[in-house]
Design a protein around this motif. Structure first.
Motif, short mmCIF file in Angstrom:
data_model
loop_
_atom_site.label_atom_id
_atom_site.label_comp_id
_atom_site.label_asym_id
_atom_site.label_seq_id
_atom_site.Cartn_x
_atom_site.Cartn_y
_atom_site.Cartn_z
N GLU A 1 -73.56 17.07 41.04
CA GLU A 1 -72.55 16.31 41.79
C GLU A 1 -72.71 14.81 41.63
O GLU A 1 -71.76 14.06 41.83
CB GLU A 1 -72.58 16.68 43.27
N ASN A 2 -73.88 14.34 41.25
CA ASN A 2 -74.11 12.90 41.05
C ASN A 2 -73.83 12.45 39.62
O ASN A 2 -73.91 11.27 39.32
CB ASN A 2 -75.54 12.52 41.44
N GLU A 3 -73.54 13.38 38.75
CA GLU A 3 -73.32 13.07 37.35
C GLU A 3 -71.90 12.55 37.13
O GLU A 3 -70.96 12.95 37.80
CB GLU A 3 -73.55 14.34 36.51
N ASP A 4 -71.76 11.65 36.15
CA ASP A 4 -70.47 11.04 35.83
C ASP A 4 -69.65 12.01 34.99
O ASP A 4 -69.95 12.24 33.82
CB ASP A 4 -70.67 9.73 35.09
#
Length: 98
Positions: free
Chosen positions: A16-19
């Protein structure tokens, strides 16, 4: 629906924190590759049954030749290789390829 009428070739699960933008742009398939995939034929099978050379078909893909830029004769040979009639082709693909 054009936006959802496809079968995923690759599925990627991201944190979820990945671009997510780094996974764009999505790969687009050439219309001939789509026809082959959806009709469960290889480019080789289309060429052989249709009486075309594989190099002709791969050249169309490599050069991104559009459907409107091929002759009716070539289209008919491709359709012969796919075992579909021109009427079936138009009925199935008119809203997607034209």
């Amino acid at each position: 629906d054009v936006d959802t009428d496809y079968e995923a070739l690759v599925e990627i699960i991201i944190d979820e924190n990945e671009d997510i933008e780094k996974y764009n742009p999505c790969l687009e398939m050439h219309w001939l590759e789509i026809l082959a995939l959806e009709n469960e034929k290889s480019i080789y099978q289309i060429a052989k049954k249709g009486g075309l050379s594989t190099s002709t078909l791969y050249s169309m893909i490599d050069k991104d030749t559009q459907l409107c830029d091929i002759s009716l004769k070539t289209l008919n040979l491709i359709l012969k290789g796919l075992d579909i009639s021109l009427i079936e082709f138009i009925g199935k693909y008119e809203n997607r390829l034209f």
